[in-house]
Design a protein around this motif. Structure first.
Motif, mmCIF file in Angstrom:
data_model
loop_
_atom_site.group_PDB
_atom_site.id
_atom_site.type_symbol
_atom_site.label_atom_id
_atom_site.label_comp_id
_atom_site.label_asym_id
_atom_site.label_seq_id
_atom_site.Cartn_x
_atom_site.Cartn_y
_atom_site.Cartn_z
ATOM 1 N N VAL A 124 0.837 -1.210 0.000
ATOM 2 C CA VAL A 124 0.000 0.000 0.000
ATOM 3 C C VAL A 124 0.871 1.260 0.000
ATOM 4 C CG1 VAL A 124 -1.674 1.325 1.350
ATOM 5 C CG2 VAL A 124 -1.943 -1.152 1.102
ATOM 6 N N ASN A 125 1.882 1.273 0.849
ATOM 7 C CA ASN A 125 2.733 2.464 0.920
ATOM 8 C C ASN A 125 3.530 2.669 -0.372
ATOM 9 O OD1 ASN A 125 1.952 3.358 3.472
ATOM 10 N ND2 ASN A 125 3.429 2.036 4.513
ATOM 11 N N ALA A 126 3.989 1.569 -0.974
ATOM 12 C CA ALA A 126 4.737 1.679 -2.237
ATOM 13 C C ALA A 126 3.836 2.265 -3.331
ATOM 14 C CB ALA A 126 5.261 0.309 -2.656
ATOM 15 N N ARG A 127 2.625 1.774 -3.421
ATOM 16 C CA ARG A 127 1.662 2.277 -4.401
ATOM 17 C C ARG A 127 1.415 3.773 -4.190
ATOM 18 N NH1 ARG A 127 -4.211 0.678 -2.896
ATOM 19 N NH2 ARG A 127 -3.770 2.408 -1.491
ATOM 20 N N ASP A 128 1.223 4.164 -2.932
ATOM 21 C CA ASP A 128 0.902 5.558 -2.635
ATOM 22 C C ASP A 128 2.092 6.489 -2.845
ATOM 23 O OD1 ASP A 128 -1.633 4.736 -2.088
ATOM 24 O OD2 ASP A 128 -1.444 4.831 0.099
ATOM 25 N N MET A 129 3.287 6.001 -2.544
ATOM 26 C CA MET A 129 4.480 6.821 -2.817
ATOM 27 C C MET A 129 4.610 7.075 -4.313
ATOM 28 S SD MET A 129 6.144 7.725 -0.092
ATOM 29 C CE MET A 129 7.889 8.001 -0.438
ATOM 30 N N LEU A 130 4.414 6.043 -5.097
ATOM 31 C CA LEU A 130 4.520 6.186 -6.555
ATOM 32 C C LEU A 130 3.481 7.166 -7.085
ATOM 33 C CD1 LEU A 130 5.999 5.229 -9.084
ATOM 34 C CD2 LEU A 130 4.409 3.294 -9.203
ATOM 35 N N ALA A 131 2.260 7.083 -6.575
ATOM 36 C CA ALA A 131 1.195 7.978 -7.041
ATOM 37 C C ALA A 131 1.508 9.444 -6.738
ATOM 38 C CB ALA A 131 -0.134 7.580 -6.396
ATOM 39 N N SER A 132 2.291 9.687 -5.677
ATOM 40 C CA SER A 132 2.659 11.068 -5.339
ATOM 41 C C SER A 132 3.913 11.538 -6.060
ATOM 42 C CB SER A 132 2.854 11.211 -3.824
ATOM 43 O OG SER A 132 1.613 11.205 -3.163
ATOM 44 N N GLY A 133 4.485 10.673 -6.900
ATOM 45 C CA GLY A 133 5.616 11.104 -7.721
ATOM 46 C C GLY A 133 6.967 10.538 -7.321
ATOM 47 N N PHE A 134 7.003 9.718 -6.257
ATOM 48 C CA PHE A 134 8.274 9.116 -5.836
ATOM 49 C C PHE A 134 8.496 7.840 -6.650
ATOM 50 C CE2 PHE A 134 7.141 11.658 -2.100
ATOM 51 C CZ PHE A 134 8.338 12.326 -1.874
ATOM 52 N N THR A 135 9.421 7.912 -7.602
ATOM 53 C CA THR A 135 9.679 6.764 -8.466
ATOM 54 C C THR A 135 10.855 5.925 -7.977
ATOM 55 O OG1 THR A 135 10.942 8.242 -9.886
ATOM 56 C CG2 THR A 135 8.667 7.771 -10.547
ATOM 57 N N THR A 136 11.594 6.431 -6.990
ATOM 58 C CA THR A 136 12.676 5.666 -6.370
ATOM 59 C C THR A 136 12.691 5.974 -4.881
ATOM 60 O OG1 THR A 136 14.033 5.835 -8.380
ATOM 61 C CG2 THR A 136 15.175 5.220 -6.356
ATOM 62 N N VAL A 137 12.906 4.942 -4.072
ATOM 63 C CA VAL A 137 13.082 5.175 -2.637
ATOM 64 C C VAL A 137 14.231 4.314 -2.125
ATOM 65 C CG1 VAL A 137 10.617 5.642 -2.296
ATOM 66 C CG2 VAL A 137 11.509 3.347 -1.807
#
Ligand SMILES: [Zn+2]
Length: 420
Positions: A124-137
């Protein structure tokens, strides 16, 4: 037979993902930002094939069969990077209890959760990070028993959407470090969250265990216990990690911890909440990145650490004056109704704005600078031919006002449109 049956769905998804990416994509960008120079050019087009940027220019023709994405009313920039996440950890706080109480609650709660749940939280957190524009963590641990490795693999296989993940596996600390709830009868209560390592042999073994079980970075805790790792200890850990091609991220919150970590040669220091200008100078001299986990005001309050906000803003001002390399890192682990892990993470730019960073400087901490720390600067963090097609679009001009980064309205990851 059984093995084939297990693998088949993942391979199918992977095949579908590759098929979707085989079609070339031409993006029309109203404005295209280069964070490295802090400049923007208008009317640019970006050609993407097989997930990779092939060409960038003002008059590219769409190849036959290409999908054309019209972002001519928006500003396109490289996908964002968060260098300090804990995707597989979400905890509910009551707030107002201070850091040690917070950590006790945090780890007490996470020890009650199964590894399976930790992976689901991560999805869930990975999906939400990507949706906000974070393509790498870069994910710096607290993921149970390598839930982060499974999450990374699932994203890489195309099973679930998420950013590119550089994961730490289990955090390495001196005996009982960071977990403040150990009891004499139950000395292993902090496992599997942590790997305790006190002797050089144990340190090498801990690093090797992480390497074996899929870590892409090594996270150590220098000073969250009464007995700090020494400079020699840190050097031992850094050397063993380097043998496997990995960098070391060090939790160091105190002045002494920051100096030890910097002298020990880590790649980044996490937090450094109150680091003096002299300690930041030492970091700069040793080429150590600051990943400040600079909570904005509301995040500080949600974490029960209200006084930390002003501390990190003041430390950011010192860091900017010294000129130490900075990579954006959030450390967000709490939920807020109506927000996601992604929206809470991007809100951390407020602290940089308060500390007087220019929009271009803020953008660099989230792109070029963070990519360099993570060792992905050859593939990510810039929009140019040969780079992975990780890009986002925002309304307005992020070089005039970094706040528009909070309104990402288009996300592409490895050439695949995630959000538009
Ligand atoms: Zn953290």
């Amino acid at each position: 037979m059984k093995r084939r049956a297990v693998l088949r769905p993942a391979l199918l998804l992977l095949a579908l993902g590759l098929a979707a990416r085989a079609q070339p994509v031409l993006i029309r960008a109203g404005r295209l930002v280069d964070p490295a120079t802090g400049t923007a050019s208008t009317g640019q087009q970006i050609l993407i094939e097989a997930g990779v940027i092939r060409a960038v220019g003002p008059s590219l023709a769409a190849p036959p069969g290409a999908q054309v994405v019209d972002l001519s009313d928006r500003t396109v920039l490289p996908g964002l990077i968060d260098a300090h996440t804990h995707l597989c950890l979400t905890m509910v706080t009551q707030g107002g209890k201070g850091l040690n109480e917070l950590l006790q609650r945090l780890l007490g709660a996470t020890l009650l959760e199964t590894n399976a749940r930790r992976v689901l939280v991560g999805v869930v957190n990975a999906r939400d990070m990507l949706a906000s524009g974070f393509t790498t963590v870069r994910d710096v641990g607290n993921a149970g028993n390598y839930a982060d490795t499974e999450l990374r693999r699932a994203v890489e296989e195309g099973m679930v959407p998420g950013p590119t993940i550089i994961n730490a596996g289990r955090i390495i600390t001196p005996m009982g470090g960071q977990y403040h709830g150990l009891q004499p009868e139950r000395p292993d209560l902090g496992e599997p969250e942590y790997l305790y390592a006190d002797t050089p042999d144990q340190m090498r073994e801990a690093v090797r265990k992480n390497v074996l079980f899929g870590a892409r970075v090594i996270k150590i805790v220098v000073d969250d216990q009464p007995y700090l790792y020494s400079v020699e200890d840190v050097k031992t850990l850094v050397a063993e990690a380097a043998r496997a091609g990995l960098k070391v991220a060090a939790h160091a919150a105190t002045e002494a911890g920051v100096r030890i970590a910097a002298e020990g040669g880590v790649a980044s220091i996490e937090h450094a909440y109150t680091a003096s200008a002299e300690a930041l100078q030492l970091m700069k001299k040793k080429n150590v990145y600051l990943v400040g986990t600079d909570f904005n005001r509301s995040a500080s309050e949600a974490m029960g650490m209200a006084d930390y906000h002003q501390k990190v803003v003041d430390r950011l001002k010192r860091a900017r004056a010294v000129g130490v390399s900075i990579a954006y890192g959030t450390d967000i682990v709490f939920p807020v109704p109506g927000e996601t892990r992604g929206t809470l993470s991007i809100a951390g730019i407020e602290s940089f704005q308060e500390a007087g960073f220019t929009p271009a400087e803020i953008l660099r901490t989230m792109t070029t600078s963070a990519a360099k720390l993570l060792g992905v600067d050859g593939q990510r963090g810039a929009i140019r031919p040969g780079m992975a097609a990780d890009l986002v679009a925002v309304p307005g001009d992020p070089l005039a006002d970094a706040s528009v980064l909070r309104r990402v309205s288009f996300v592409m990851k490895d050439g695949k449109v995630i959000r538009r």
